[in-house]
Design an enzyme around this catalytic site. Structure first.
Site, PDB file in Angstrom:
ATOM      1  N   HIS A  22      33.540  18.340  19.140  1.00  0.00           N
ATOM      2  CA  HIS A  22      32.305  17.952  19.827  1.00  0.00           C
ATOM      3  C   HIS A  22      32.436  18.162  21.332  1.00  0.00           C
ATOM      4  O   HIS A  22      31.577  18.812  21.957  1.00  0.00           O
ATOM      5  CB  HIS A  22      31.991  16.474  19.549  1.00  0.00           C
ATOM      6  CG  HIS A  22      31.553  16.215  18.152  1.00  0.00           C
ATOM      7  ND1 HIS A  22      31.168  14.964  17.722  1.00  0.00           N
ATOM      8  CD2 HIS A  22      31.431  17.037  17.088  1.00  0.00           C
ATOM      9  CE1 HIS A  22      30.819  15.024  16.449  1.00  0.00           C
ATOM     10  NE2 HIS A  22      30.987  16.262  16.046  1.00  0.00           N
ATOM     11  N   SER A  46      28.420  20.737  14.229  1.00  0.00           N
ATOM     12  CA  SER A  46      28.371  19.813  15.359  1.00  0.00           C
ATOM     13  C   SER A  46      28.811  20.437  16.673  1.00  0.00           C
ATOM     14  O   SER A  46      28.258  20.126  17.731  1.00  0.00           O
ATOM     15  CB  SER A  46      29.233  18.577  15.072  1.00  0.00           C
ATOM     16  OG  SER A  46      28.803  17.931  13.897  1.00  0.00           O
TER      17      SER A  46
END
Length: 215
Positions: A188, A131
């Protein structure tokens, strides 16, 4: 000819075949997941991002290895879809090497910033997944959208709505991460920031050699 006809789709998705670094990375992630299924939790634990192991045992390789491991098939599929579609666009725009640096540095940098946050917030957890790298590509999409708008204005041609599409991708991805539980949002956001920084540097270095995106 209408823009979004059969020929457009054929040309658009056909270009992804030239993004071979992205394709290699997708295949590598799938192979790693298959190995996780074969060797079980031992492989997952040995490569996941565990802050204590990195700091106390010097296992710095985890910053990279964790980006190739996934919790389950849905985790893998969601990240690989992002890597394929966003990664293909970025690789076509900035080239193979530029894309590679954006993706890898975003993944590693996102994990590093996640560890820093865990130390500050006194959080004990382990995390894994691509991610951070994918969010780095989201940041790159935003930079490339801004760059294309600036180029259009300088050349006196219509800027279009590419920038708004880029902003939509960023907002959608960030909100999607924040809306889910058990997500390492620090990785993230870290990957997103690193992607913006690295892609900005690459755009400055490449100049006019940056190719326009078509999204």
């Amino acid at each position: 000819m209408a823009k979004y006809d059969q020929q457009w789709y054929s040309n658009f998705y056909g270009r992804y075949l030239g993004a071979f670094v992205m394709i290699v990375l997708v295949i590598t992630n799938v192979i790693f997941y298959a190995c996780q299924m074969i060797f079980g939790s031992a492989l997952t634990y040995s490569g996941a991002l565990i802050t204590d192991n990195v700091y106390n045992e010097g296992e710095w390789y985890r910053l990279l290895s964790a980006t190739f491991l996934h919790a389950d098939i849905s985790h893998l599929l969601s990240n690989m879809l992002g890597l394929f579609f966003l990664g293909g666009l970025v690789e076509i725009s900035v080239g193979h090497l530029g894309f590679f640096f954006i993706y890898v540095l975003s993944g590693v940098g996102g994990n590093a910033l996640s560890m820093l946050y865990e130390n500050i917030a006194n959080i004990d957890r382990y995390s894994l997944g691509a991610s951070g790298g994918v969010y780095g590509l989201v940041g790159a999409i935003l930079v490339l959208s801004i760059n294309e708008r600036i180029k259009a204005q300088k050349e006196g041609r219509p800027a279009g709505n590419l920038l708004y599409r880029g902003l939509f991708v960023v907002v959608f991805m960030v909100l999607a991460g924040l809306s889910e539980q058990g997500i390492n949002n620090s990785a993230h956001i870290g990957g997103l920031v690193i992607g913006i920084i690295v892609c900005s540097i690459i755009v400055l270095l490449l100049g006019k050699r940056v190719k326009a995106m078509d999204i």
